[in-house]
Design an enzyme around this catalytic site. Sequence first.
Site, mmCIF file in Angstrom:
data_model
loop_
_atom_site.group_PDB
_atom_site.id
_atom_site.type_symbol
_atom_site.label_atom_id
_atom_site.label_comp_id
_atom_site.label_asym_id
_atom_site.label_seq_id
_atom_site.Cartn_x
_atom_site.Cartn_y
_atom_site.Cartn_z
ATOM 1 N N ASN A 1 -1.695 2.125 -0.889
ATOM 2 C CA ASN A 1 -2.005 2.694 -1.872
ATOM 3 C C ASN A 1 -2.029 4.603 -2.344
ATOM 4 O O ASN A 1 -1.983 5.804 -2.840
ATOM 5 C CB ASN A 1 -2.908 2.521 -2.807
ATOM 6 C CG ASN A 1 -2.305 1.868 -3.253
ATOM 7 O OD1 ASN A 1 -1.202 1.791 -4.269
ATOM 8 N ND2 ASN A 1 -3.691 0.632 -4.571
ATOM 9 N N CYS B 1 -3.550 -7.467 -2.434
ATOM 10 C CA CYS B 1 -2.583 -7.442 -2.255
ATOM 11 C C CYS B 1 -2.346 -5.914 -1.230
ATOM 12 O O CYS B 1 -1.747 -5.337 -0.642
ATOM 13 C CB CYS B 1 -2.151 -6.638 -4.030
ATOM 14 S SG CYS B 1 -2.820 -4.817 -3.854
ATOM 15 N N PHE B 2 -3.881 -5.980 -0.227
ATOM 16 C CA PHE B 2 -3.722 -4.639 0.697
ATOM 17 C C PHE B 2 -3.631 -4.007 0.379
ATOM 18 O O PHE B 2 -3.391 -2.977 1.411
ATOM 19 C CB PHE B 2 -3.025 -5.539 1.748
ATOM 20 C CG PHE B 2 -2.606 -7.558 1.535
ATOM 21 C CD1 PHE B 2 -4.186 -7.690 1.796
ATOM 22 C CD2 PHE B 2 -2.295 -7.572 1.719
ATOM 23 C CE1 PHE B 2 -4.162 -9.590 1.787
ATOM 24 C CE2 PHE B 2 -1.636 -9.302 1.715
ATOM 25 C CZ PHE B 2 -3.011 -10.153 1.596
ATOM 26 N N CYS B 3 -3.821 -3.173 -0.861
ATOM 27 C CA CYS B 3 -3.192 -1.645 -1.605
ATOM 28 C C CYS B 3 -1.754 -1.510 -1.071
ATOM 29 O O CYS B 3 -1.463 -0.039 -0.700
ATOM 30 C CB CYS B 3 -4.288 -1.156 -0.355
ATOM 31 S SG CYS B 3 -6.177 -0.925 -1.373
ATOM 32 N N ASN B 4 -1.016 -2.683 -0.898
ATOM 33 C CA ASN B 4 -0.029 -1.983 -1.224
ATOM 34 C C ASN B 4 1.362 -2.645 -1.528
ATOM 35 O O ASN B 4 1.888 -4.225 -1.827
ATOM 36 C CB ASN B 4 0.935 -2.300 0.665
ATOM 37 C CG ASN B 4 2.106 -2.302 1.046
ATOM 38 O OD1 ASN B 4 3.136 -2.404 0.127
ATOM 39 N ND2 ASN B 4 2.164 -2.325 2.144
#
Length: 502
Positions: A149, A406-409
């Site tokens: 992100n 979502c692991f900032c992705n």
Amino acid sequence: MGDMAGSGNQGKLRAEEARADFVARFPDYEKTALLDDLRATEYRRLDERGHVYLDYTGGSLHAESQLQKHHQLLRSSVLGNPHSASPASVAMTEHVERTRRHILNYFGARAEDYLLVFTANATAALKLVGESFPFAPGSRYLLTFDNHNSVNGIREFARAKGASIHYAPLAMPDLRLEVARVDALLGEADPARANLFAYPAQSNFSGVKHPLDFVAKAQSKGWRVLLDAAALVPTSRLDLSAAQPDFVTLSFYKMFGYPTGVGALLIRRSALASLKRPWFAGGTVNFASVQGQAHVLSPNEAAFEDGTLNYLSIPAVDIGLLHLQSIGMETIAERVRCLTGWLLEELLALRHSNGRAMVRIYGPANMQARGGTVTLNLYDPQGHLLDYRRIEELAGTENISLRTGCFCNPGAGEIAEGLTEEDMRAGFALGEEINLMSFVKMMQERGHKSAGAIRASIGLATNFSDVWRFLRFIAGFRDQTQLAVGNVSFDIESCRVIRDGS
Ligand SMILES: Cc1ncc(COP(=O)(O)O)c(C=O)c1O
């Protein structure tokens, strides 16, 4: 968890037999024995606490000697705010500049080609590029769906300055970029404009290593290239004497655990003049006046280092790099290759009693051009998704540290989980109420899809026993139905919904 006997290959074997089987299949693991020695000394807190740490993509772990060396330096020196003439300041400046040279050298970046800006983390480095890049109407910002992100966020700077935004998609099931599609998108830019192409050298979602030859290709078509190296460099070598991106971003805690709070932006000197800082701050100016209402920025990296550096932590970066060099990146990479390769094979072999696969892996199922990040979801014997949040909680009760969500992705997750633009619009219709949890709930209520997954990531201190314990934990979900969410049946092998109970 009830049944921890497991299934698949590893369920039949006890730990020692499993290790022998692993070494027979991955004989090069034995060449990394140095890391077992370090595990018993530098990283012994893991075994003392019975902790299985599998979140190296979140952050690596530090060796004890890194702390000792850093603390010894702080205890024995008088160090002050750098860039002044006092002895304390001069001593600190020497440490900062030595570390700067060391980092450049570590990445094979010649001082005549690159300069290095110290930042708080990779995100701060990305923001420096985003806010300084001369986006304008007619210029383009090209990103890959697979991005953190903090790279996605640069699109807001691009949008505000009138540039157009384009995303290169990922192909299922491996979540790799389609080279022809990227080539086509790169070919669409007007080379006379300021165009920026940003992508991760390695995915923090799927572990995919994206090709570095996009760098020169994009540059030849009129793009500046921003390579987010944060997830690659902890377990792979990045050689900036080969591919030469215009901007490279990273965080040091991801490489060697300590210190947090220091990252870097490497800027190719030929791209330096293209960046226009939107403001000035203490530390970035040669001269500034109130009455004259003007300022003259400092040259080179100083123009980007806002305020006081995290100066006492910077020597710990020098120490951390020396630690990695004393092990050798090839040894770390080999270790990660063997353990991740075995983990993937064993996860894919796990079966419920009815023969259905238990685990869905998002990303490549083998070790070709991928690192040690493994993202997955578990399914019950009827193909219902199991609740990854509960699985993370259960892992915690067994002292296993994973990461879920979502692991900032979001882009990689949307493609991996088949989420559509319509799904996303429905989510945003929630207004202020939207977050990952409310979105997951909405997708489930619609009898629909998952959003989010479980991530296990392997790093320099991982050993066979960690991976074995994780596999035993996962194998414990054999024939488990209690954690099922939603009423859609999914066939992992064909990657298709087989019965929608909505
Ligand atoms: C690929 C990638 N880029 C950028 C970042 C951001 O790093 P930081 O949070 O240290 O700024 C991360 C962190 O997870 C990452 O994995």
